[in-house]
Design a protein around this motif. Structure first.
Motif, PDB file in Angstrom:
ATOM      1  N   LYS A   6      -6.353   8.710  17.429  1.00 11.55           N
ATOM      2  CA  LYS A   6      -6.867   9.137  16.134  1.00 11.55           C
ATOM      3  C   LYS A   6      -6.777   7.985  15.137  1.00 11.55           C
ATOM      4  O   LYS A   6      -5.866   7.158  15.216  1.00 11.55           O
ATOM      5  N   LYS A   7      -7.721   7.978  14.219  1.00 14.11           N
ATOM      6  CA  LYS A   7      -7.740   6.952  13.178  1.00 14.11           C
ATOM      7  C   LYS A   7      -7.093   7.530  11.923  1.00 14.11           C
ATOM      8  O   LYS A   7      -7.438   8.630  11.493  1.00 14.11           O
ATOM      9  N   ARG A   8      -6.151   6.796  11.360  1.00 13.16           N
ATOM     10  CA  ARG A   8      -5.544   7.185  10.090  1.00 13.16           C
ATOM     11  C   ARG A   8      -6.047   6.230   9.023  1.00 13.16           C
ATOM     12  O   ARG A   8      -5.930   5.010   9.161  1.00 13.16           O
ATOM     13  N   ASP A   9      -6.611   6.784   7.973  1.00 10.33           N
ATOM     14  CA  ASP A   9      -7.158   5.975   6.892  1.00 10.33           C
ATOM     15  C   ASP A   9      -6.047   5.267   6.118  1.00 10.33           C
ATOM     16  O   ASP A   9      -4.886   5.701   6.120  1.00 10.33           O
ATOM     17  N   ALA A  10      -6.433   4.202   5.433  1.00 13.50           N
ATOM     18  CA  ALA A  10      -5.497   3.495   4.560  1.00 13.50           C
ATOM     19  C   ALA A  10      -5.096   4.441   3.432  1.00 13.50           C
ATOM     20  O   ALA A  10      -5.873   5.308   3.018  1.00 13.50           O
ATOM     21  N   ARG A  11      -3.871   4.294   2.945  1.00 15.75           N
ATOM     22  CA  ARG A  11      -3.386   5.176   1.884  1.00 15.75           C
ATOM     23  C   ARG A  11      -2.296   4.474   1.089  1.00 15.75           C
ATOM     24  O   ARG A  11      -1.829   3.401   1.469  1.00 15.75           O
ATOM     25  N   THR A  12      -1.904   5.098   0.013  1.00 14.80           N
ATOM     26  CA  THR A  12      -0.782   4.599  -0.760  1.00 14.80           C
ATOM     27  C   THR A  12       0.419   5.459  -0.428  1.00 14.80           C
ATOM     28  O   THR A  12       0.368   6.688  -0.516  1.00 14.80           O
ATOM     29  N   GLY A  13       1.502   4.801  -0.026  1.00 15.36           N
ATOM     30  CA  GLY A  13       2.715   5.521   0.332  1.00 15.36           C
ATOM     31  C   GLY A  13       3.866   5.112  -0.562  1.00 15.36           C
ATOM     32  O   GLY A  13       3.696   4.345  -1.510  1.00 15.36           O
ATOM     33  N   ARG A  14       5.045   5.610  -0.256  1.00 12.85           N
ATOM     34  CA  ARG A  14       6.242   5.277  -1.018  1.00 12.85           C
ATOM     35  C   ARG A  14       7.321   4.764  -0.076  1.00 12.85           C
ATOM     36  O   ARG A  14       7.518   5.291   1.008  1.00 12.85           O
ATOM     37  N   ASN A  15       8.024   3.747  -0.548  1.00 12.06           N
ATOM     38  CA  ASN A  15       9.192   3.261   0.167  1.00 12.06           C
ATOM     39  C   ASN A  15      10.297   4.286  -0.080  1.00 12.06           C
ATOM     40  O   ASN A  15      10.698   4.496  -1.224  1.00 12.06           O
ATOM     41  N   PRO A  16      10.817   4.942   0.961  1.00 11.72           N
ATOM     42  CA  PRO A  16      11.812   6.000   0.743  1.00 11.72           C
ATOM     43  C   PRO A  16      13.124   5.475   0.161  1.00 11.72           C
ATOM     44  O   PRO A  16      13.844   6.203  -0.512  1.00 11.72           O
ATOM     45  N   ARG A  17      13.437   4.241   0.403  1.00 11.68           N
ATOM     46  CA  ARG A  17      14.695   3.680  -0.086  1.00 11.68           C
ATOM     47  C   ARG A  17      14.627   3.363  -1.573  1.00 11.68           C
ATOM     48  O   ARG A  17      15.545   3.666  -2.330  1.00 11.68           O
ATOM     49  N   THR A  18      13.517   2.741  -1.991  1.00 10.33           N
ATOM     50  CA  THR A  18      13.417   2.289  -3.382  1.00 10.33           C
ATOM     51  C   THR A  18      12.516   3.155  -4.242  1.00 10.33           C
ATOM     52  O   THR A  18      12.583   3.102  -5.464  1.00 10.33           O
ATOM     53  N   GLY A  19      11.635   3.924  -3.621  1.00  9.47           N
ATOM     54  CA  GLY A  19      10.689   4.733  -4.375  1.00  9.47           C
ATOM     55  C   GLY A  19       9.453   3.970  -4.819  1.00  9.47           C
ATOM     56  O   GLY A  19       8.563   4.534  -5.445  1.00  9.47           O
ATOM     57  N   ASP A  20       9.374   2.673  -4.521  1.00 11.65           N
ATOM     58  CA  ASP A  20       8.217   1.865  -4.896  1.00 11.65           C
ATOM     59  C   ASP A  20       6.987   2.293  -4.094  1.00 11.65           C
ATOM     60  O   ASP A  20       7.102   2.712  -2.943  1.00 11.65           O
ATOM     61  N   THR A  21       5.813   2.167  -4.719  1.00  9.33           N
ATOM     62  CA  THR A  21       4.584   2.467  -3.997  1.00  9.33           C
ATOM     63  C   THR A  21       4.209   1.262  -3.139  1.00  9.33           C
ATOM     64  O   THR A  21       4.390   0.106  -3.541  1.00  9.33           O
ATOM     65  N   VAL A  22       3.719   1.563  -1.961  1.00 14.01           N
ATOM     66  CA  VAL A  22       3.283   0.513  -1.030  1.00 14.01           C
ATOM     67  C   VAL A  22       1.940   0.934  -0.442  1.00 14.01           C
ATOM     68  O   VAL A  22       1.655   2.121  -0.302  1.00 14.01           O
ATOM     69  N   SER A  23       1.115  -0.050  -0.113  1.00 14.46           N
ATOM     70  CA  SER A  23      -0.149   0.286   0.530  1.00 14.46           C
ATOM     71  C   SER A  23       0.057   0.283   2.036  1.00 14.46           C
ATOM     72  O   SER A  23       0.666  -0.620   2.599  1.00 14.46           O
ATOM     73  N   VAL A  24      -0.442   1.330   2.664  1.00 18.37           N
ATOM     74  CA  VAL A  24      -0.342   1.475   4.113  1.00 18.37           C
ATOM     75  C   VAL A  24      -1.742   1.244   4.667  1.00 18.37           C
ATOM     76  O   VAL A  24      -2.696   1.914   4.264  1.00 18.37           O
ATOM     77  N   GLU A  25      -1.864   0.283   5.566  1.00 13.93           N
ATOM     78  CA  GLU A  25      -3.170  -0.070   6.124  1.00 13.93           C
ATOM     79  C   GLU A  25      -3.690   1.001   7.067  1.00 13.93           C
ATOM     80  O   GLU A  25      -2.928   1.805   7.601  1.00 13.93           O
TER      81      GLU A  25
END
Length: 108
Positions: A54-73
């Motif tokens: 399955k293909k998962r689209d790119a999205r914006t996620g969160r680093n669970p440790r710091t709470g910072d937003t990260v881009s997930v390819e």
């Protein structure tokens, strides 16, 4: 069940086969499934289930440790969908276990 436990059970059920042959058979099956999925093919084992990619689209996620937003390819991931026979066997076993377990409400 681990891969080595699977090999041991298959070897015990088929004493006419050498342990190393059973290990080779299991490894070959896993390698073929992996190779097919890496090509993007579907692997269907009737009565058991299907492995697909399955293909998962790119999205914006969160680093669970710091709470910072990260881009997930964008990525592709393997996915297993259980077949009808497997689902029925698992559900029958689960319902038998629920019936066999004493009810907590009945004890009070």
């Amino acid at each position: 069940m681990t891969k080595s436990e699977l090999i041991a059970e298959l070897a015990a059920a088929n004493p006419h086969l050498l342990g190393r042959d059973v290990e080779l058979i299991v490894q070959t099956i896993f390698d073929e499934i992996s190779t097919a999925l890496s090509r993007g093919d579907r692997v269907e084992l009737r009565g058991f289930g299907a492995f697909i990619v399955k293909k998962r689209d790119a999205r914006t996620g969160r680093n669970p440790r710091t709470g910072d937003t990260v881009s997930v390819e964008e990525k592709t991931v393997p996915f297993f969908k259980a077949g009808k026979e497997l689902r029925e066997r698992v559900n029958q076993r689960a319902s038998r276990q629920r019936r066999a377990a004493p009810s907590v409400a009945a004890k009070t």
